[in-house]
Design a protein around this motif. Sequence first.
Motif, short mmCIF file in Angstrom:
data_model
loop_
_atom_site.label_atom_id
_atom_site.label_comp_id
_atom_site.label_asym_id
_atom_site.label_seq_id
_atom_site.Cartn_x
_atom_site.Cartn_y
_atom_site.Cartn_z
N ILE A 44 0.66 -18.63 -8.99
CA ILE A 44 -0.44 -17.76 -8.59
C ILE A 44 0.07 -16.35 -8.31
CG2 ILE A 44 -2.22 -17.40 -6.82
CD1 ILE A 44 -2.26 -20.56 -6.62
N VAL A 45 1.21 -16.28 -7.63
CA VAL A 45 1.81 -14.97 -7.36
C VAL A 45 2.18 -14.29 -8.68
CG1 VAL A 45 3.81 -13.79 -6.32
CG2 VAL A 45 2.60 -15.55 -5.04
N SER A 46 2.73 -15.08 -9.61
CA SER A 46 3.08 -14.51 -10.92
C SER A 46 1.86 -13.94 -11.63
CB SER A 46 3.73 -15.57 -11.81
OG SER A 46 4.94 -16.00 -11.25
N ALA A 47 0.74 -14.70 -11.58
CA ALA A 47 -0.48 -14.23 -12.24
C ALA A 47 -0.93 -12.91 -11.63
CB ALA A 47 -1.58 -15.28 -12.09
N LEU A 48 -0.83 -12.78 -10.32
CA LEU A 48 -1.24 -11.55 -9.63
C LEU A 48 -0.31 -10.40 -10.00
CD1 LEU A 48 -2.08 -13.18 -6.22
CD2 LEU A 48 -3.66 -11.67 -7.43
N ILE A 49 0.99 -10.69 -10.01
CA ILE A 49 1.97 -9.65 -10.32
C ILE A 49 1.78 -9.14 -11.75
CG2 ILE A 49 4.44 -9.34 -10.80
CD1 ILE A 49 4.99 -11.00 -8.28
N ASN A 50 1.49 -10.06 -12.66
CA ASN A 50 1.30 -9.65 -14.05
C ASN A 50 0.15 -8.67 -14.23
OD1 ASN A 50 3.34 -10.87 -15.49
ND2 ASN A 50 2.29 -12.85 -15.52
N LYS A 51 -0.84 -8.79 -13.35
CA LYS A 51 -2.00 -7.91 -13.47
C LYS A 51 -1.90 -6.70 -12.53
CE LYS A 51 -4.54 -9.92 -16.62
NZ LYS A 51 -5.67 -10.80 -16.37
N ALA A 52 -0.80 -6.57 -11.81
CA ALA A 52 -0.67 -5.46 -10.87
C ALA A 52 -0.32 -4.17 -11.62
CB ALA A 52 0.43 -5.78 -9.86
N ASP A 53 -0.68 -3.03 -11.04
CA ASP A 53 -0.36 -1.76 -11.69
C ASP A 53 1.07 -1.33 -11.35
OD1 ASP A 53 -0.41 -0.77 -9.12
OD2 ASP A 53 -2.36 0.23 -9.33
N TRP A 54 1.43 -0.11 -11.75
CA TRP A 54 2.82 0.33 -11.57
C TRP A 54 3.22 0.46 -10.10
CZ3 TRP A 54 3.44 5.02 -9.08
CH2 TRP A 54 2.29 5.80 -8.99
#
Lengths: 448, 243
Positions: free
Chosen positions: A94-104
């Motif tokens: 879940i954290v990975s999914a969030l990180i993948n969609k995070a901006d710079w």
Amino acid sequence: MSWFDSIIATNAKTLSKISTTLRLGAGATWPGEIALTVKPNILSSLLSGLRKGIIIVAGTNGKTTTARMIVTILEAQGLRVIHNASGANLLNGIVSALINKADWRGQVSADWGVFEVDENSLPQFIKSIKSIKSKVVLVLLNLFRDQLDRYGEVDVISEKWQKSLESLNNVKIIANADDPLIAYLASSASRPGPSFAQATAGRLEASTRFFGLDDPSQFQKKIEHATDSTFCPTCGTRLLYEGYYYSHIGIWKCIKCKTKRPPLDVSECDYPLPGLYNRYNTLAAVAASQVLDIKQETISEALAGFVPAFGRQEEFTIDGKKVKIFLSKNPTGFNQSLRTILDLGAKHLLLVLNDRIPDGRDVSWIWDVDFELLTQDEHVITVSGDRVYDLALRLKYANLNQFFVEPNLHHALKQSLDVSSKSETLYILATYSAMLDVRKLLTGRKIL
Amino acid sequence: MSTYGDRGNIICLEKRCEWRGIEARVTQVTLETPVRELKSCDLIFMGGAQDRQQKLAGDDFLHHKGPVVKAMVEQGVPALFVCAAYQFVGHYYQPYQGDKIPGAGIFDLYTVHPGDQKKRLIGNVVAELSCQLSAVSCQLKTIVGFENHGGKTYLNENPKSQIPMTKPLAKVIKGFGNNGEDGYEGAVYKNSIGSYFHGPLLPKNPHIADWLIAKALEMKYGKIIPLENLDDSLEWQAHSQML
């Protein structure tokens, strides 16, 4: 989000990009794992970037499909959604999914987060969203026996859930009324706590909407073997069923303490996928969308165009021949897959059993699957996988004596396709890692 | 109380009788089953359960059916007790916290739970039969299965005071077995077997299944009735894969 969290998220994101570029796997969970190691509460900080709220989908079977349906509906409404689509449903996924969609800057920017959460990880996940101010919708699908070596028994999971649900404030619960344990958990979570303090802390605002089926024509004639919750969750007496839909899912009541299936808020809609279990997944998605005030029209249109998730009735065409993969990972799931493909008139079957970590090392559960539904005259069956001989033995004891035993999956797939004609569909029922292997062979077109 | 594919043991016994033309009827013993029906059985199987179901069945067993099963086992009626049932036929089960839970006292064994923080004994197991199970012709002396238990079982509570009648079933080659300490798996007493192997035990170990069937016939008809050989190539292939 603090600057420190931003740095962790950005760095993990960069690592994840490198991983994808190097084809180490797009659904990798290790960027999340790293972030969680550096900062255990990174999840709450990432989740606080979601503008409207969080939708959690939990249960033994149907998580991926239900979550995907909810995402489809939200996106049809024009909302931005973050979702752990790869099915990686532990905290690191879940954290990975969030990180993948995070901006710079490591900031998450979306309206909703829709997350399927593993049964064992749910209490931890709930802990990390306690401080979140936005809306939380919790969808509880079902509890069946699954990987007893890893998860423990259904009762153990349900106890953990109950404790965890008690701590939730301001949550809307969408629950399966036809599963006695789920109905019990949802009802006890939405009831005001014993103390006034708990009540004023927001417990009174928790509310539950129930979904379920009112369709006696779908009752099963014979009770499936893999049935778990047939005792009253409140008083322990054997439950009385007006009818079973499948496993322990049905219209139930307790004659001793008078607990019974709660009244249904949602019981009908159009179903985009075959299978009784998918009716429940669809009803859950519809009920969840309704509490988000999405119009019925939008919901129906979105679902009409629904494309199944990977390995869940996913369809391929190989050499002009149709192939459908049904992930079948526990007795209830397998029984439901079998019933669905038999309803669809299946003739050609490939059954694949693995015993790797994601499948569970213990393959005893195949003895709880009703393979007796298959017949020698109507079905052409091939078995494969790491535990091909266990599966073959199970079929032998289910009165089948002519089937192909092929340990090599590649050969098994080729062989099954060779014997089916262009007008027929090859149905593949496979455990988790086996399903991924089958997809790899099919999408890589390696077999041709 | 069927969990962990216990049904496989029943299907296996049923089919292996059917294939030989031996008429067999399966009676499911539930809380509601009267004792006289249990008494009419020629072979007993009891499996594992979830804690909640086990408690319900356990109380019933201890007070009503346990003494009946004990008498039957003493008479030589073959029985198979797996996982929780295996623990239950011993003298007692000592939980990590709280008082000992009395068992049916059919086998001379007892079980201790070392605590929730201790690792459960989980995984594939291979063991070599240490007991002479006569009346069985078998290719291999091994048994294979899967174990998943928190409790540790020890045979012969007081070995000095009596002749140990309850013997270990097998010596562990791979895995944990009864307790992960003394290297033994399962127990044999008269014509009854206790084991931690589910998986289930019988389909991949047809020699054990046939031993139980042979003993049941012997008891029922008062003479040794040789069992017809079956084509067990698939059974032994599945067995060998685990070695």
